[in-house]
Design an enzyme around this catalytic site. Structure first.
Site, PDB file in Angstrom:
ATOM      1  N   HIS A 284       0.883  -0.757   0.399  1.00 19.94           N
ATOM      2  CA  HIS A 284      -0.008   0.296  -0.061  1.00 19.94           C
ATOM      3  C   HIS A 284       0.525   1.337  -0.140  1.00 19.94           C
ATOM      4  CE1 HIS A 284       0.471   1.073   4.467  1.00 19.94           C
ATOM      5  NE2 HIS A 284       0.348  -0.653   4.995  1.00 19.94           N
ATOM      6  N   ASP A 296       5.843   0.898   6.442  1.00 19.07           N
ATOM      7  CA  ASP A 296       4.752   0.260   6.470  1.00 19.07           C
ATOM      8  C   ASP A 296       4.290   1.544   5.676  1.00 19.07           C
ATOM      9  OD1 ASP A 296       2.153  -0.116   6.972  1.00 19.07           O
ATOM     10  OD2 ASP A 296       1.572   0.832   9.061  1.00 19.07           O
ATOM     11  N   GLU A 330      -4.825   1.737   2.573  1.00 26.66           N
ATOM     12  CA  GLU A 330      -4.657   1.159   3.715  1.00 26.66           C
ATOM     13  C   GLU A 330      -5.290   1.000   4.412  1.00 26.66           C
ATOM     14  OE1 GLU A 330      -3.764  -2.275   6.327  1.00 26.66           O
ATOM     15  OE2 GLU A 330      -2.865  -1.127   5.483  1.00 26.66           O
ATOM     16  N   GLU A 331      -4.682   2.151   5.133  1.00 29.23           N
ATOM     17  CA  GLU A 331      -4.166   2.527   6.665  1.00 29.23           C
ATOM     18  C   GLU A 331      -5.981   3.231   7.376  1.00 29.23           C
ATOM     19  OE1 GLU A 331      -1.876   1.539   8.428  1.00 29.23           O
ATOM     20  OE2 GLU A 331       0.043   2.021   7.197  1.00 29.23           O
ATOM     21  N   ASP A 358       3.992  -6.235   3.300  1.00 32.12           N
ATOM     22  CA  ASP A 358       3.166  -5.252   4.110  1.00 32.12           C
ATOM     23  C   ASP A 358       2.961  -5.752   6.417  1.00 32.12           C
ATOM     24  OD1 ASP A 358       1.580  -3.002   5.200  1.00 32.12           O
ATOM     25  OD2 ASP A 358      -0.310  -3.793   5.280  1.00 32.12           O
ATOM     26  N   HIS A 428       3.584   2.756  12.715  1.00 27.75           N
ATOM     27  CA  HIS A 428       2.901   4.009  13.471  1.00 27.75           C
ATOM     28  C   HIS A 428       3.117   5.081  13.836  1.00 27.75           C
ATOM     29  CE1 HIS A 428      -1.170   1.468  12.113  1.00 27.75           C
ATOM     30  NE2 HIS A 428      -0.554   1.644  11.061  1.00 27.75           N
TER      31      HIS A 428
END
Length: 473
Positions: A284, A296, A330-331, A358, A428
């Site tokens: 992503h 990520d 995606e997030e 991912d 994140h």
């Protein structure tokens, strides 16, 4: 009888020779793939640009659009048969000014703590939110305390990721519900805000964001939600045991906006023999905004692009059509993955295999695979080809959030499984940056993905019950 026995021996000898010949040829091709990735790879340079020249790529942002344009241009340079953008409407959420929070233990006695707004949260009032705190270990404890103990307070969710689980994604899955649904549930009991312990296995000062949802909570009943670093979660929990009437203040300026148009980026090598059978590799393109999204999922994006480049470089023309799909959103919505599957189904496209990266750019260990028993056994028969590269993990259950919407009774879904022990140190958070990615590990991951795609393309899953694999031990 002797003639028949001799005939059987000759037949079996021929099968053995054929299997060994295939094994040798496959080993040489896979060696070429790894050599090309390690000696002449492009994934690290692509990631450098995504991370350091563009940065965090939150859905709907200017940076996300820059990433779309950059990756499309790079795919076009590879000389693929087709490169295009697939429009998709995505949510747009902005963080605003940096969040601020402190714990007050007495008038004028405060200690600042590290927080970050959860993606999708509303802002606090302009002057911030200040209230007493009630600590819980999960959503189920809210009912135990009831409205009489929660109303007017800030709910502090403090269930940690379990350190005794070797599979760190299991540890993540065991407590992420408090991040995703914590505000929705706490609001039902009259809470004025939510603070959630960061999804992180180590103790540090980095708060980790992530998506959250209000469900069907009316807008006027929604409450602000933030993550707190693990060090500060430990501090807050400890001081609450001594002083239950302390107050926490936090201020956030985030905002939800109308949906905006963005794109999945898609590149394709048309199959030479079975062009209607489609294989997908992807990651992503969007990321959170605190760091630059290198693990990520910048790593998955460039590894997926590299799969197609490696095939071009070694001169391998896939029999089936091979697509790289760089999914958007995606997030905080999965809009890109859902849109791709929706379009594929509307066109009655025949997707036979999909592989997603991912889980970070760390050392590859193998794959998680969602398949029938026969399909899985066939993939297992290729395992010894990966042994020289220390790839040993071939387990049932896998894929990825963006390729899961493609799932049907036929397709095989796979997810690259890197070593995950450090992944949630960066997930994140503001420290998910380019300098945390090891070039060699990233390139090994790309080669590992390309090798599995090569084998799926060569052998496929047709006639699977007749011949599980010529490569079985």
């Amino acid at each position: 009888m002797k003639s028949f026995c001799l005939f059987l021996i000759l037949i079996l000898s021929g099968i053995t020779v054929s299997a060994q010949t295939n094994y040798t040829a496959d080993s040489l091709n896979i060696r070429k793939i790894y050599d090309m990735s390690l000696l002449n790879g492009k994934s690290y340079n692509w990631l450098d640009h995504l991370s350091n020249e563009i940065g965090g790529r939150l859905s709907g942002s200017f940076n996300a659009q820059q990433a779309v344009e950059y990756t499309k241009a790079e795919l076009e340079k590879l000389g693929l048969d087709k490169v295009w953008l697939q429009p998709v409407m995505v949510p747009k959420w902005t963080r605003g000014e940096r969040e601020f929070a402190y714990v007050q233990t007495a008038p004028g006695v405060t200690r600042n703590v590290n927080i970050t707004a959860l993606g999708g949260s509303i802002a606090t009032p302009a002057g911030g939110t200040k209230a007493k705190v009630i600590e819980v270990q999960g959503l189920e404890q809210l009912k135990e305390y009831g409205r009489e103990n929660i109303e007017g307070k800030i709910v502090f969710y403090n269930r940690p990721m379990r350190a005794d689980l070797i599979q760190t994604f299991d540890a993540y899955g065991g407590c992420v519900d408090q991040r995703y649904s914590g505000a929705e549930e706490a609001a039902k009991y009259g809470a004025v805000g939510v603070i959630v312990r960061s999804m992180n296995l180590r103790m540090d000062d980095f708060p980790h964001t992530g998506s959250m949802s209000y469900g069907d909570t009316p807008e006027n009943k929604r409450i602000p939600a933030a993550a707190i670093s693990t060090n500060d979660a430990k501090y807050l929990s400890g001081i609450l045991k001594i002083q239950k009437d302390l107050e926490l203040y936090f201020r956030m300026n985030c905002e939800n906006h109308e949906d905006v148009k963005s794109y999945n980026v898609i590149g394709e090598i048309t199959g030479s023999e079975n062009p209607k059978e489609i294989m997908v590799v992807g990651g992503h393109l969007d990321s959170w905004d605190l760091g630059d999204g290198s693990h990520d999922d910048g790593a998955g994006v460039v590894q997926s692009m590299e799969v197609l480049r490696l095939f071009k470089e070694i001169g391998y023309k896939p029999k089936k059509t091979l697509r790289v799909v760089l999914f958007m959103n995606e997030e905080n919505g999965l809009r890109g993955g859902n849109k791709y599957a929706e379009v594929a189904k509307s066109k009655s496209e025949d997707h036979v295999f999909a592989l997603e990266s991912d889980a970070g750019g760390f050392t590859p260990r193998g794959f998680g695979i969602t398949a029938t028993d026969a399909q899985f056994e066939k993939i297992l028969s290729w395992k010894k080809l990966f042994k020289p590269y220390l790839i040993h993990y071939f387990e049932r259950g896998g894929g990825g959030a963006d390729i899961n919407p493609l799932k049907d009774e036929k397709i095989v879904l796979a997810g690259l499984r890197p070593d995950s022990q450090r992944y949630f140190d960066y997930h994140h958070a503001a420290n998910d940056t380019f300098d945390k990615v090891n070039k060699r590990e990233l390139e090994l991951g790309a080669a590992t993905m390309a090798s599995l795609v090569f084998l799926v393309d060569k052998y496929g899953f047709n006639n699977i019950n007749k011949e599980t694999s010529e490569l079985a031990d």
